[in-house]
Design an enzyme around this catalytic site. Sequence first.
Site, mmCIF file in Angstrom:
data_model
loop_
_atom_site.group_PDB
_atom_site.id
_atom_site.type_symbol
_atom_site.label_atom_id
_atom_site.label_comp_id
_atom_site.label_asym_id
_atom_site.label_seq_id
_atom_site.Cartn_x
_atom_site.Cartn_y
_atom_site.Cartn_z
ATOM 1 N N CYS A 78 0.688 -1.184 -0.018
ATOM 2 C CA CYS A 78 -0.084 0.067 0.080
ATOM 3 C C CYS A 78 0.948 1.335 -0.062
ATOM 4 O O CYS A 78 0.496 1.989 -0.920
ATOM 5 C CB CYS A 78 -1.011 -0.017 1.271
ATOM 6 S SG CYS A 78 -1.958 -1.322 1.366
ATOM 7 N N HIS A 132 -1.164 6.148 2.457
ATOM 8 C CA HIS A 132 -1.403 5.430 3.467
ATOM 9 C C HIS A 132 -1.399 5.831 5.032
ATOM 10 O O HIS A 132 -0.311 6.389 5.355
ATOM 11 C CB HIS A 132 -0.236 3.901 3.468
ATOM 12 C CG HIS A 132 -0.541 3.049 4.361
ATOM 13 N ND1 HIS A 132 -1.280 1.730 4.415
ATOM 14 C CD2 HIS A 132 0.223 2.731 5.736
ATOM 15 C CE1 HIS A 132 -1.232 1.121 5.224
ATOM 16 N NE2 HIS A 132 -0.212 1.784 6.302
HETATM 17 CA CA LIG Z 1 -3.085 -1.841 -1.105
#
Ligand SMILES: [Ca+2]
Length: 504
Positions: A78, A132
Amino acid sequence: MHKTLFIFCSLIVALSAVVTKTVGAKAPDQPNILLILVDDLKPALGCYGDAAARTPHIDALAARGMRFNRAYCNQAVCAPSRFTLMLGSHSTSTGLYNLGSHLRQVLPKAVTMPQYFARHGYRTESLGKVFHIGHGNQGDPQSFSVPHFKDKVIEYLDPASTGGGKLTREEALFTNQKLGQIRSLPRGAAFEAPVAKDSDYADGRVAAETIRRLQAAKARREQNGTPFFITAGFVRPHLPFSAPKKYWDLFDPDKLPMPSNEQAPQGAPVVAVKRGGEIKAYKPVPERGEISELLKRQLIHGYYASTSFVDTQIGKVIQELDRLKLAHNTIIVLWGDHGFHLGDLGIWTKHTNYEQANRIPILVIAPGVTRPGDSTGQLAETVDIFPTLAELAGLKAPPGPQPIDGISLVPVLKDSTARLRDHAFHAYPRKILGRAIRTERYRLVEWRNPGQAADAAQYELYDYQQDPHETRNHASRQPEILKQLLGKLDKYPEAVGRGKRRPK
Ligand SMILES: [Ca+2]
């Protein structure tokens, strides 16, 4: 007026017009931008030929513009993947490899994609999972004109999923709680299927808020011409597969595709192959030992149900964009941050350099540029989105100061047969850094840490024409192909080490 003075004054007027245009001006024809990010979404979509998927809204969106059939993330996890999107820079160029990597510690002066658009008159907004947040990361507030609309990534409605409401491991990681004591916390469920409304989960709320933002953005544009750059980030099909029951009910679990090959590729280096990892952070996945056939099927069911849930939320946003009559001057991009293993090669989730973890959907709908129903085999990367959107909006190519590794794909949007590059690049640092070249036919992975000699490297070579499911590492059998692909890889600068910055 004296002739020379007149020319001088005209020049000043012309120059100031140029300056105004490049610094913060709002040209009446600047397109709006709606960037849709979907967490852990591989091309398990009807529009990519997945017959099991139930994704009518994303399929309809794809039918409005260009579908990239050979699109790859630059790193299959991510936070780094989102940095590559927002910076236009490979993680190997920045050293931003980790979930906890801090953008502004490493690149304090970086100009992210939304920042760049804000400098050219756009109001930039972000909702849901964009940067993130978690694992010690707080996102990047300076990327946006207004505070981020944050919502949950790990979310449960059923008390049984959390042992009666306890803080679970992944909830703690994604909310920056008890980061030093994660292993002492209970595991949450890998999936749940309650009877629930869409808005009971984050993606439903993010869709509803995006709709409100679109309405306000439309009014603002009519009042003072301000174009918008709205980034809406949806969290499913990221684990846990928490989705209302009605989306699970779209599938007959017995008819879902199960992994055809659960063995690691023959002859693959040990470092390349993942066992366990993220999937084991969720119950009832056994912390040691095999996952049962029933549980595999439930997990695959959960992935498809979660994808259908997110598809419906995206459909609501697009429907509102159409209702507001914004479609004719709004560019829409849909992007999955990386792919996902569903038991293939015996691997679950991401964090590898294999095909399933790295291939992503990219859809681009650019009014007046793309044509409905188009698709292309041009190899595309996440880092290309920033330069592509800049060109579509009439801005100069992003100047950095961070290294810009992406290229504008606008020539391909205009002509799907145009070719700008013959491979995609991606990387994943496992115990050793793996850097990969994916061509139409092959993938080369070189496992070697920065600074290590070439003879310390281990290689993987896959031939997707002969062996589409990566059953065998062909590196030692095809030395000529290996050499040819290494020639492409060697054109990239040496990767920045983990936790290091490239020396100036
Ligand atoms: Ca992801």
